[in-house]
Design an enzyme around this catalytic site. Structure first.
Site, mmCIF file in Angstrom:
data_model
loop_
_atom_site.group_PDB
_atom_site.id
_atom_site.type_symbol
_atom_site.label_atom_id
_atom_site.label_comp_id
_atom_site.label_asym_id
_atom_site.label_seq_id
_atom_site.Cartn_x
_atom_site.Cartn_y
_atom_site.Cartn_z
ATOM 1 N N ARG A 93 27.463 65.101 2.296
ATOM 2 C CA ARG A 93 26.514 65.056 1.235
ATOM 3 C C ARG A 93 26.188 66.400 0.718
ATOM 4 N NH1 ARG A 93 21.046 61.414 -0.386
ATOM 5 N NH2 ARG A 93 20.838 62.415 -2.140
ATOM 6 N N ASN A 147 27.483 53.939 -1.193
ATOM 7 C CA ASN A 147 27.903 54.638 -2.444
ATOM 8 C C ASN A 147 29.047 55.588 -2.225
ATOM 9 O OD1 ASN A 147 26.057 54.289 -4.592
ATOM 10 N ND2 ASN A 147 24.452 55.223 -3.461
ATOM 11 N N CYS A 169 23.267 47.930 -6.423
ATOM 12 C CA CYS A 169 22.496 49.075 -6.467
ATOM 13 C C CYS A 169 21.010 48.862 -6.796
ATOM 14 C CB CYS A 169 22.893 49.819 -7.718
ATOM 15 S SG CYS A 169 22.000 51.388 -8.125
ATOM 16 N N ASP A 170 20.302 49.654 -6.194
ATOM 17 C CA ASP A 170 18.785 49.271 -6.470
ATOM 18 C C ASP A 170 18.042 50.309 -7.218
ATOM 19 O OD1 ASP A 170 17.893 51.014 -3.189
ATOM 20 O OD2 ASP A 170 18.789 51.630 -4.881
ATOM 21 N N HIS A 200 24.972 53.464 -12.090
ATOM 22 C CA HIS A 200 24.379 54.634 -12.394
ATOM 23 C C HIS A 200 24.676 55.413 -13.767
ATOM 24 C CE1 HIS A 200 23.713 55.705 -7.769
ATOM 25 N NE2 HIS A 200 23.115 54.797 -8.249
ATOM 26 N N TYR A 264 19.835 58.011 -13.851
ATOM 27 C CA TYR A 264 21.077 58.828 -13.578
ATOM 28 C C TYR A 264 21.828 59.459 -14.983
ATOM 29 C CZ TYR A 264 21.286 57.892 -8.641
ATOM 30 O OH TYR A 264 20.759 58.053 -7.472
ATOM 31 N N ARG A 284 19.238 68.127 -2.807
ATOM 32 C CA ARG A 284 18.503 66.908 -2.350
ATOM 33 C C ARG A 284 19.023 66.360 -0.965
ATOM 34 N NH1 ARG A 284 14.352 63.902 -2.193
ATOM 35 N NH2 ARG A 284 14.813 61.638 -1.586
HETATM 36 N N1 LIG Z 1 23.465 51.008 -3.589
HETATM 37 C C1 LIG Z 1 22.520 51.808 -3.693
HETATM 38 O O1 LIG Z 1 21.605 51.779 -4.876
HETATM 39 C C2 LIG Z 1 21.999 52.557 -2.299
HETATM 40 C C3 LIG Z 1 20.570 52.938 -2.305
HETATM 41 C C4 LIG Z 1 20.191 53.596 -1.102
HETATM 42 C C5 LIG Z 1 21.098 54.242 -0.407
HETATM 43 N N2 LIG Z 1 22.706 53.764 -0.673
HETATM 44 C C6 LIG Z 1 23.639 54.217 0.349
HETATM 45 O O2 LIG Z 1 23.419 53.554 1.450
HETATM 46 C C7 LIG Z 1 24.277 54.551 2.466
HETATM 47 C C8 LIG Z 1 23.395 54.888 3.716
HETATM 48 O O3 LIG Z 1 22.428 55.775 3.167
HETATM 49 P P1 LIG Z 1 21.857 56.850 4.322
HETATM 50 O O4 LIG Z 1 21.049 57.877 3.516
HETATM 51 O O5 LIG Z 1 20.849 56.023 5.315
HETATM 52 O O6 LIG Z 1 22.938 57.353 5.114
HETATM 53 P P2 LIG Z 1 22.748 57.703 6.684
HETATM 54 O O7 LIG Z 1 23.792 58.875 6.808
HETATM 55 O O8 LIG Z 1 21.488 58.020 7.170
HETATM 56 O O9 LIG Z 1 23.612 56.541 7.246
HETATM 57 C C9 LIG Z 1 25.017 56.136 7.241
HETATM 58 C C10 LIG Z 1 25.432 55.505 8.479
HETATM 59 O O10 LIG Z 1 26.816 54.985 8.221
HETATM 60 C C11 LIG Z 1 27.598 55.370 9.186
HETATM 61 N N3 LIG Z 1 28.971 55.549 8.914
HETATM 62 C C12 LIG Z 1 29.485 56.495 8.268
HETATM 63 N N4 LIG Z 1 31.124 56.462 8.273
HETATM 64 C C13 LIG Z 1 31.298 55.206 8.796
HETATM 65 C C14 LIG Z 1 32.263 54.209 9.010
HETATM 66 N N5 LIG Z 1 33.397 54.624 8.616
HETATM 67 N N6 LIG Z 1 32.358 53.044 9.517
HETATM 68 C C15 LIG Z 1 30.857 52.645 10.122
HETATM 69 N N7 LIG Z 1 29.790 53.420 9.941
HETATM 70 C C16 LIG Z 1 29.957 54.569 9.341
HETATM 71 C C17 LIG Z 1 26.976 56.974 9.802
HETATM 72 O O11 LIG Z 1 27.353 57.161 11.082
HETATM 73 C C18 LIG Z 1 25.436 56.622 9.584
HETATM 74 O O12 LIG Z 1 24.811 56.082 10.602
HETATM 75 C C19 LIG Z 1 24.870 55.525 1.654
HETATM 76 O O13 LIG Z 1 26.172 55.197 1.313
HETATM 77 C C20 LIG Z 1 24.012 55.574 0.454
HETATM 78 O O14 LIG Z 1 24.478 56.312 -0.615
HETATM 79 C C21 LIG Z 1 23.003 52.984 -1.681
HETATM 80 O O1 LIG Z 2 18.298 61.032 -2.536
HETATM 81 P P1 LIG Z 2 18.081 59.796 -1.926
HETATM 82 O O2 LIG Z 2 19.158 59.564 -0.786
HETATM 83 O O3 LIG Z 2 16.603 59.437 -1.531
HETATM 84 O O4 LIG Z 2 18.385 58.541 -2.804
HETATM 85 C C1 LIG Z 2 19.578 58.420 -3.618
HETATM 86 C C2 LIG Z 2 19.481 56.987 -3.887
HETATM 87 O O5 LIG Z 2 18.890 56.674 -5.131
HETATM 88 C C3 LIG Z 2 18.797 55.334 -5.659
HETATM 89 O O6 LIG Z 2 18.206 54.477 -4.525
HETATM 90 C C4 LIG Z 2 16.827 54.523 -4.304
HETATM 91 C C5 LIG Z 2 16.169 53.533 -4.874
HETATM 92 O O7 LIG Z 2 16.626 53.560 -6.277
HETATM 93 C C6 LIG Z 2 14.765 53.207 -4.733
HETATM 94 O O8 LIG Z 2 14.221 52.125 -5.302
HETATM 95 C C7 LIG Z 2 14.386 53.493 -3.326
HETATM 96 O O9 LIG Z 2 14.817 52.146 -2.755
HETATM 97 O O10 LIG Z 2 14.980 54.491 -2.833
HETATM 98 C C8 LIG Z 2 16.483 54.524 -2.913
HETATM 99 C C9 LIG Z 2 16.947 55.559 -1.916
HETATM 100 O O11 LIG Z 2 16.230 56.763 -2.200
HETATM 101 C C10 LIG Z 2 20.079 55.093 -5.958
HETATM 102 O O12 LIG Z 2 20.129 53.587 -6.375
HETATM 103 C C11 LIG Z 2 20.960 55.177 -4.694
HETATM 104 O O13 LIG Z 2 22.500 54.859 -5.088
HETATM 105 C C12 LIG Z 2 21.074 56.433 -4.252
HETATM 106 O O14 LIG Z 2 21.949 56.714 -3.172
HETATM 107 MN MN LIG Z 3 22.481 53.038 -6.419
#
Ligand SMILES: NC(=O)c1ccc[n+]([C@@H]2O[C@H](COP(=O)([O-])OP(=O)(O)OC[C@H]3O[C@@H](n4cnc5c(N)ncnc54)[C@H](O)[C@@H]3O)[C@@H](O)[C@H]2O)c1
Ligand SMILES: O=P(O)(O)OC[C@H]1O[C@H](O[C@H]2[C@H](O)[C@@H](O)[C@@H](O)O[C@@H]2CO)[C@H](O)[C@@H](O)[C@@H]1O
Ligand SMILES: [Mn+2]
Length: 441
Positions: A93, A147, A169-170, A200, A264, A284
């Site tokens: 990232r 994501n 997505c949250d 986003h 976004y 970030r």
């Molecule tokens: N959809 C949303 O709105 C939203 C909100 C918040 C976070 N997220 C997403 O949630 C995910 C986790 O976020 P985080 O900050 O906790 O990340 P993180 O790096 O702390 O955790 C991710 C985990 O995934 C594992 N991983 C990576 N590749 C893998 C694979 N091929 N198979 C199995 N495991 C694998 C890593 O080892 C790690 O433990 C990210 O994709 C983040 O963008 C999405």
């Molecule tokens: O920079 P990060 O990893 O802190 O956050 C990126 C993510 O931001 C959004 O998720 C937020 C969410 O909107 C908020 O309500 C709360 O739950 O924290 C989340 C993570 O900070 C976004 O929707 C994600 O797609 C991003 O990965």
């Molecule tokens: Mn999102």
């Protein structure tokens, strides 16, 4: 009532403890037999698993926890797979964010060149999880949270068209909570919203309370002065970068006075402002490694050392409560009204039918039923056509291993000033993603 089995894919995620705590808080209406954790980094996951095991034994001894890096063990006999993986973890990232900034372009996790880079890594990881789920629990549903949701959703639409995947997505949830606070409501659940866009990349067009009272005027009045910022000093607003994002919504909203924007959109409308306010040496990703990652793993290690979760600062990830709403909607056919990322198929009548759009759906045991949006204005339609082109070209580049198409995708992005800058960024990203991206020809 049936007790469900859940696999959390990406068990080592910083969000895993918060999501588990949230699931334990909803056992009454969503009973659980076993939570399995799956990750391809066993050591990272084990820290989270050991702490959650102690927490579970103290608070809900009836729920079993199992952590594994073995796909069969992790995915057999489950009802839901909650996927939140981060392929390449924070180290990649950081590259996604710093490489574009080196070229004077927005460096962001899911938007612009960073989002394309992340997407090219995520597709392989998410498809692998889908295939494990279908091999070992063919009846299960995947609630995908990994994501960049826009690119992952387009990839699963195209490459796994018959799979039972819900992409979510949250961000809208988080923003709606701020809106509710700003107009004196207890919760976003008191609001009924109309929203459309890509992930986003969307807008609220109508927000009412349950009696039908129009809430848009009072929310817009606040946003025109303060953006989405509240004066409550909420947890996210305590982080400078999030605080700036919520405040900037004021300038983003000025582009269309009749709607309310997803935060976004600032990266696409004000890329110059974003680059000016970025620190190319500390992005970030660095903030999250020094913040959330350090906090969550510190708390987990402390629980393990003390042998108790007593006094832990780990809390429920309330925003993830919509994951329970979603799982309940599927399990109990509740027809919950939720924003989902789904194939358009005419819901937005004047937009690409195969685009993955984020719109209100009624969710039941057969999955999401999109609500009709109708025609959207020229401004949003034109912006979305360009952005969906970026997302579709990225998935085509992945599938065809095409350098040309990924260069086109980068050049098409509103965040990139020229084809030559796009090419310079692309060549750096290819180098940084060796071993993660398919080899481009
Ligand atoms: N959809 C949303 O709105 C939203 C909100 C918040 C976070 N997220 C997403 O949630 C995910 C986790 O976020 P985080 O900050 O906790 O990340 P993180 O790096 O702390 O955790 C991710 C985990 O995934 C594992 N991983 C990576 N590749 C893998 C694979 N091929 N198979 C199995 N495991 C694998 C890593 O080892 C790690 O433990 C990210 O994709 C983040 O963008 C999405
Ligand atoms: O920079 P990060 O990893 O802190 O956050 C990126 C993510 O931001 C959004 O998720 C937020 C969410 O909107 C908020 O309500 C709360 O739950 O924290 C989340 C993570 O900070 C976004 O929707 C994600 O797609 C991003 O990965
Ligand atoms: Mn999102």
């Amino acid at each position: 009532m049936k007790k469900f089995n859940i696999t959390v894919a990406g068990g080592g995620s910083t969000f895993t403890p918060g999501i588990i705590l949230m699931l334990l808080d909803h056992l009454e209406d969503f009973p659980i037999d076993t939570i399995k954790l799956y990750d391809n980094d066993g050591e990272r996951q084990q820290t989270i698993a050991d702490a959650c095991e102690i927490l579970l034994n103290e608070r809900t001894p009836g729920v079993k926890l199992l952590a594994s890096t073995d796909p069969k063990t992790a995915f057999e006999n489950v009802d839901f797979v909650m996927a939140h993986i981060r392929v390449g973890k924070y180290a990649m990232r950081e590259q996604d964010e710093k490489i574009p900034l080196k070229h004077g372009v927005v460096g962001q996790e899911t938007c612009g060149p960073g989002g394309l880079s992340y997407g090219m890594r995520s597709i392989t990881g998410v498809l692998e999880i889908v295939d494990y789920m279908e091999k070992y629990s063919p009846e299960a549903w995947m609630l995908n949270y990994s994501n960049p949701a826009a690119i992952v959703a387009e990839a699963t639409r195209k490459l796994r068209p018959n799979s039972k995947i819900l992409n979510i997505c949250d961000m809208p949830i988080g923003i709606e909570e701020l809106m509710a606070t700003n107009i004196g409501l207890e919760s976003r659940k008191e609001m009924v919203v109309k929203y459309y866009g890509l992930n986003h990349f969307g807008w609220w067009t109508d927000i009412r309370d349950k009696s039908g009272k129009d809430l848009m005027p009072s929310i817009i009045k606040h946003v025109e002065k303060f953006g989405y910022s509240t004066d409550t000093g909420s947890e996210m607003e305590q982080e400078a970068s999030w605080n700036d994002t919520f405040k900037k919504a004021r300038d983003v909203q000025a582009l269309d006075k009749d709607t309310l924007p997803n935060t976004y959109l600032k990266y696409y409308f004000f890329p110059d402002y974003v680059v000016e306010h970025s620190n190319k040496d500390y992005t970030r990703a660095n903030e999250v490694m020094a913040g959330r990652e350090k906090f969550v793993f510190g708390e987990c290690k402390s629980i393990i050392e003390k042998g108790t979760a007593e006094g832990t600062e780990l809390t429920i990830d309330e925003h993830a409560s919509y994951i329970v709403d979603l799982a309940r909607a599927i399990a109990f056919n509740t027809k919950e009204r939720m924003l989902m990322i789904v194939e358009n198929k005419g819901a937005i009548s004047n937009f690409e039918p195969t685009a993955m759009v984020e719109i209100p759906c009624l969710v039941g045991s057969e999955g999401p039923e999109p609500l009709s949006v109708g025609e959207i204005p020229r401004f949003q339609k034109s912006l979305m056509e360009q952005q969906v082109g970026v997302e579709k070209l990225t998935v085509e580049a992945y599938e065809e291993q095409s350098y040309q198409k990924l260069w086109q995708a980068l050049t098409l992005s509103r965040t990139v000033p020229s084809a030559s800058v796009a090419k310079d960024i692309l060549d750096d990203l290819i180098e940084a993603n060796k071993g993660y991206w398919p080899e481009l020809k």
